[in-house]
Design a protein around this motif. Structure first.
Motif, short mmCIF file in Angstrom:
data_model
loop_
_atom_site.label_atom_id
_atom_site.label_comp_id
_atom_site.label_asym_id
_atom_site.label_seq_id
_atom_site.Cartn_x
_atom_site.Cartn_y
_atom_site.Cartn_z
N PHE A 12 0.86 -1.18 0.00
CA PHE A 12 0.00 0.00 0.00
C PHE A 12 0.90 1.24 0.00
O PHE A 12 1.87 1.30 0.78
CB PHE A 12 -0.88 0.04 1.25
N THR A 13 0.58 2.21 -0.85
CA THR A 13 1.35 3.45 -0.91
C THR A 13 0.41 4.63 -0.76
O THR A 13 -0.56 4.76 -1.53
CB THR A 13 2.13 3.56 -2.22
N GLY A 14 0.68 5.48 0.22
CA GLY A 14 -0.15 6.65 0.46
C GLY A 14 0.69 7.88 0.68
O GLY A 14 1.84 7.79 1.13
N ARG A 15 0.14 9.05 0.34
CA ARG A 15 0.87 10.32 0.45
C ARG A 15 -0.02 11.36 1.11
O ARG A 15 -1.20 11.50 0.77
CB ARG A 15 1.33 10.81 -0.91
N GLN A 16 0.57 12.08 2.05
CA GLN A 16 -0.11 13.20 2.67
C GLN A 16 0.94 14.15 3.20
O GLN A 16 1.83 13.74 3.97
CB GLN A 16 -1.03 12.75 3.80
N GLY A 17 0.85 15.44 2.83
CA GLY A 17 1.82 16.42 3.27
C GLY A 17 3.22 16.02 2.82
O GLY A 17 3.44 15.63 1.67
N PRO A 18 4.18 16.07 3.72
CA PRO A 18 5.55 15.71 3.34
C PRO A 18 5.82 14.21 3.35
O PRO A 18 6.92 13.79 3.05
CB PRO A 18 6.40 16.41 4.41
N TRP A 19 4.80 13.43 3.69
CA TRP A 19 5.05 12.00 3.92
C TRP A 19 4.60 11.14 2.74
O TRP A 19 3.55 11.37 2.15
CB TRP A 19 4.30 11.51 5.16
N GLU A 20 5.41 10.15 2.44
CA GLU A 20 5.02 9.06 1.54
C GLU A 20 5.22 7.76 2.32
O GLU A 20 6.34 7.43 2.70
CB GLU A 20 5.87 9.05 0.28
N VAL A 21 4.15 7.07 2.59
CA VAL A 21 4.18 5.87 3.43
C VAL A 21 3.89 4.65 2.58
O VAL A 21 2.90 4.62 1.84
CB VAL A 21 3.16 5.97 4.59
N THR A 22 4.77 3.67 2.67
CA THR A 22 4.58 2.39 1.97
C THR A 22 4.50 1.28 2.99
O THR A 22 5.41 1.11 3.81
CB THR A 22 5.73 2.12 0.98
N LYS A 23 3.40 0.54 2.96
CA LYS A 23 3.22 -0.62 3.84
C LYS A 23 3.30 -1.87 2.98
O LYS A 23 2.58 -2.00 1.99
CB LYS A 23 1.85 -0.58 4.51
N THR A 24 4.12 -2.81 3.40
CA THR A 24 4.25 -4.08 2.68
C THR A 24 3.98 -5.22 3.64
O THR A 24 4.63 -5.33 4.69
CB THR A 24 5.66 -4.24 2.08
N ILE A 25 3.01 -6.05 3.30
CA ILE A 25 2.65 -7.20 4.12
C ILE A 25 2.98 -8.46 3.33
O ILE A 25 2.58 -8.60 2.17
CB ILE A 25 1.16 -7.16 4.49
N LEU A 26 3.72 -9.36 3.97
CA LEU A 26 4.17 -10.58 3.31
C LEU A 26 3.80 -11.78 4.16
O LEU A 26 4.03 -11.77 5.37
CB LEU A 26 5.69 -10.51 3.08
N TRP A 27 3.24 -12.80 3.50
CA TRP A 27 2.86 -14.02 4.18
C TRP A 27 3.72 -15.19 3.71
O TRP A 27 4.05 -15.27 2.51
CB TRP A 27 1.41 -14.39 3.89
N PRO A 28 4.08 -16.10 4.61
CA PRO A 28 4.64 -17.37 4.15
C PRO A 28 3.54 -18.24 3.57
O PRO A 28 2.37 -17.87 3.55
CB PRO A 28 5.23 -17.98 5.43
N ARG A 29 3.91 -19.40 3.10
CA ARG A 29 2.92 -20.26 2.44
C ARG A 29 1.83 -20.71 3.41
O ARG A 29 0.65 -20.78 3.07
CB ARG A 29 3.62 -21.48 1.83
N ASP A 30 2.20 -21.05 4.66
CA ASP A 30 1.23 -21.52 5.65
C ASP A 30 1.45 -20.80 6.97
O ASP A 30 2.48 -20.18 7.20
CB ASP A 30 1.38 -23.04 5.87
N GLY A 31 0.46 -20.92 7.85
CA GLY A 31 0.60 -20.41 9.20
C GLY A 31 -0.19 -19.14 9.44
O GLY A 31 -0.86 -18.59 8.56
N PHE A 32 -0.07 -18.64 10.68
CA PHE A 32 -0.80 -17.47 11.13
C PHE A 32 0.09 -16.23 11.19
O PHE A 32 -0.32 -15.20 11.70
CB PHE A 32 -1.38 -17.73 12.53
N GLU A 33 1.29 -16.30 10.66
CA GLU A 33 2.25 -15.22 10.78
C GLU A 33 2.32 -14.39 9.49
O GLU A 33 1.91 -14.82 8.42
CB GLU A 33 3.64 -15.77 11.08
N PHE A 34 2.89 -13.18 9.62
CA PHE A 34 3.17 -12.33 8.47
C PHE A 34 4.20 -11.29 8.89
O PHE A 34 4.45 -11.07 10.09
CB PHE A 34 1.90 -11.65 7.95
N THR A 35 4.80 -10.63 7.89
CA THR A 35 5.67 -9.49 8.18
C THR A 35 4.96 -8.22 7.74
O THR A 35 4.18 -8.22 6.78
CB THR A 35 7.02 -9.60 7.45
N TYR A 36 5.23 -7.14 8.46
CA TYR A 36 4.57 -5.86 8.22
C TYR A 36 5.67 -4.79 8.22
O TYR A 36 6.19 -4.42 9.27
CB TYR A 36 3.55 -5.61 9.32
N THR A 37 6.03 -4.33 7.02
CA THR A 37 7.13 -3.37 6.87
C THR A 37 6.58 -2.00 6.53
O THR A 37 5.78 -1.85 5.60
CB THR A 37 8.10 -3.83 5.77
#
Length: 608
Positions: A190-215
């Motif tokens: 996800f990429t969003g912009r407001q004022g001086p900020w540009e924020v990129t959120k990246t969510i990655l899942w492995p193949r199985d399980g209840f976990e993920f990464t949130y960058t």
């Protein structure tokens, strides 16, 4: 009062202001029509110097105008080029084997995270009427699947971010969405912009399980350094139908809590609790701590300095973690989090972050471990609880039924306490032999209770009988009951697991028909009547009738698994007392009368 011509409130000042505005407007119009340079011909590239138009980021979502790079001519310090309209709001769904995620591009947060599987449901609450209807074959719909990310109305979505400071970023900022390949699990950016900020959120899942990464990548697009506080939000709306506060006779409760682990302490907040005084320091994880489920975010690279804000109302649990943010012009600040949305199963929580997530995210061989398993809190009974669970897991692996495993656990505890039970029975039988003498003492000193008790204790000492010996097995059983209750209230392994039949479908929840606790009460009365009475008639009636009734009434709202254990224990006690009494009677006949203890006492008295 003197009229100051320089005062903003004076008539002359207002006239001059209007005249200045009119002249400025006329000069601007004249320059625009007669002296302004001509624009580029249609189709010419570079519509605005220094502004690039991003390509379409995903099907159906238009690209967004990029913010001019720092130092663009014509841009004053602290000002920004005119922002393009935000992309349209859209919903994105990702179906994983264990969790179905739904995101909104407005805030780039979760609108749902529905756990999949038969056990991944809300805890069902049945009335007595519904319990008996189910007993006689009526089909009662199951409770809904567990949604661990139900948004709180009017509050930031779970996983939403805000920036507080001189240049704020709103929680409902619109983001463009780009879905990644799903070969090895899947990802979304996800990429969003407001004022001086540009924020990129990246969510990655492995193949199985209840976990993920949130960058999170936060870029400063202005020509000036920017500072503030980045806040990561997680909240969950509560349906009162599925969560209840504890009360003595109204049930044990299953309230979820807003949670944050700061330094070496886990802070939990439920409705009515006093908020923690200090939640500032190294944050290990934060999220929503439910009875059997957990939603948690944790820094992937180790505890991160910040502070938590916990909120708990009857209809919502919320937590936000704030981290200092300082970004130079054109630079990017990166925050990496791991996430877990799933059951509180220690076997799943202990290895977080798991091997698959570590491989997918490129983590080191020894990644930071946030200790999510500590949310399964057995308190001071941890050692006993883990021992009972180990025994029950062993039997469950053999018989495949947790109810039967609880029954077999009861048998094991009974066998372990058999030597103490034998000594207790011998002691009670000895008291029974002394009963006529005790009655004589009570009649003789009926008006002097103190002398009466002294004479009875003297009688016990002469007969070498311990009047409290019969209570020892019960005293040892009490910690087992408490530990089993604690295990039932904290172990996902037993959550939603049936005993048998249509009503005992969840051993961690009360018996909706109250059959088990009532049977427990009857068995307790029988047990009490079989025991020799060591007190007067009034006290004996209280122990035989009143105590079992109070105990039963208390356990009506407690987990069915606990009632099953105590009922089985009472049935075994009845059989045990009957068998031991028969054996003691045979011993009495062999020793020429009296219990073994009394016979030994008598034998000792004949020695010269």
């Amino acid at each position: 009062m003197t009229n100051d011509p320089l005062s903003p409130q004076s008539n002359d000042s207002q006239k001059r202001l209007l005249l200045a505005l009119a002249l400025s407007f006329a000069a601007t119009a004249a320059y625009t029509f007669f002296f302004a340079p001509k624009g580029p011909p249609p189709g010419a590239e570079g519509a605005d110097a220094g502004v690039e138009v991003a390509a379409t980021v995903d099907a159906g979502t238009p690209g967004m105008a990029a913010v001019p790079p720092p130092g663009t001519p014509g841009e004053d310090a602290g000002t920004h080029a005119e922002e393009a309209p935000p992309p349209p709001a859209r919903t994105v769904e990702f179906s994983r084997p264990e969790v179905k995620y739904t995101f909104s591009s407005e805030g780039a947060g979760l609108t749902a995270a529905v756990l999949q599987g038969t056990k991944m449901r809300e805890q069902q609450s049945l009335t007595v009427k519904e319990g008996f209807e189910k007993l006689f074959g009526k089909d009662i719909p199951p409770p809904p699947q567990m949604n661990v990310a139900h948004p709180v109305p009017g509050q930031p979505l779970p996983l939403a971010v805000t920036i507080e400071g001189s240049a704020p970023l709103a929680a409902n900022t619109r983001y463009a969405v780009q879905e990644g390949p799903t070969d090895n699990g899947g990802s979304v950016a996800f990429t969003g912009r407001q004022g001086p900020w540009e924020v990129t959120k990246t969510i990655l899942w492995p193949r199985d399980g209840f976990e993920f990464t949130y960058t999170l990548q936060v870029r400063n697009t202005s020509a000036q350094p920017q500072a503030g506080e980045l806040k990561v939000h997680y909240g969950r709306a509560i349906d009162p139908e599925f969560e209840h506060a504890p009360s003595f006779f109204g049930g044990v409760g299953n309230l979820s809590r807003s949670a944050c682990w700061v330094e070496d302490k886990l802070h939990n907040l439920s409705p009515g609790d006093k908020p923690p005084e200090e939640t500032r320091g190294p944050i290990s994880f934060f999220g929503i701590n439910q009875q059997y489920f957990l939603s948690a975010l944790y820094p992937l690279d180790g505890a991160l300095n910040g502070h938590c804000t916990l909120t708990a109302t009857p209809t919502a649990r919320e937590v936000s973690a704030g981290f200092p943010l300082n970004v130079a012009p054109g630079q990017v600040a990166t925050f990496r989090f791991g996430g877990y949305l799933g059951p509180k199963d220690p076997d799943l929580l202990r290895p977080v972050p798991g091997a698959e997530l570590s491989a997918a995210a490129g983590l080191s061989a020894t990644p930071y471990h946030p200790r999510l398993e500590d949310t399964v809190d057995f308190g001071i009974w941890a050692v006993v609880c883990k021992l009972l669970l180990a025994i029950m897991k062993f039997f469950h692996g053999i018989v495949g039924n947790w109810g039967v495993a609880i029954i077999l656990l009861t048998v094991v505890v009974k066998l372990a306490l058999l030597p103490l039970t034998y000594r207790s029975m011998v002691s009670m039988e000895a008291v029974k032999v002394l009963q006529p003498k005790m009655d004589e003492i009570r009649k003789k000193f009926a008006d002097d209770k103190e002398r009466q008790n002294l004479e009875i204790m003297k009688l016990y000492q002469e007969a070498k009988v311990n009047p409290l010996g019969g209570c020892l097995p019960l005293l040892i059983q009490m910690p087992v009951w408490i530990a089993l209750f604690t295990s039932l209230r904290n172990s996902f392994e037993i959550y939603g697991e049936p005993f048998f039949g249509p009503i005992w479908r969840d051993l961690t929840y009360k018996d909706p028909t109250y059959i088990l606790p009532l049977a427990l009460g009857v068995s307790m009365i029988i047990t009490q009547k079989m025991q020799p009475q060591m007190m007067d008639a009034a006290q004996a009636r209280m122990m035989t009738w009143i105590m079992p009734i109070i105990f039963t009434f208390t356990l009506l709202q407690y987990p069915a698994g606990l009632s099953l254990y105590i009922f089985t224990n009472n049935v075994l006690s009845i059989g045990q007392q009957w068998g031991l009494r028969k054996w003691l009677d045979r011993k009495k006949n062999q020793t020429g009368g009296g219990t073994p203890a009394m016979a030994a006492t008598a034998g000792g008295g004949k020695r010269k």
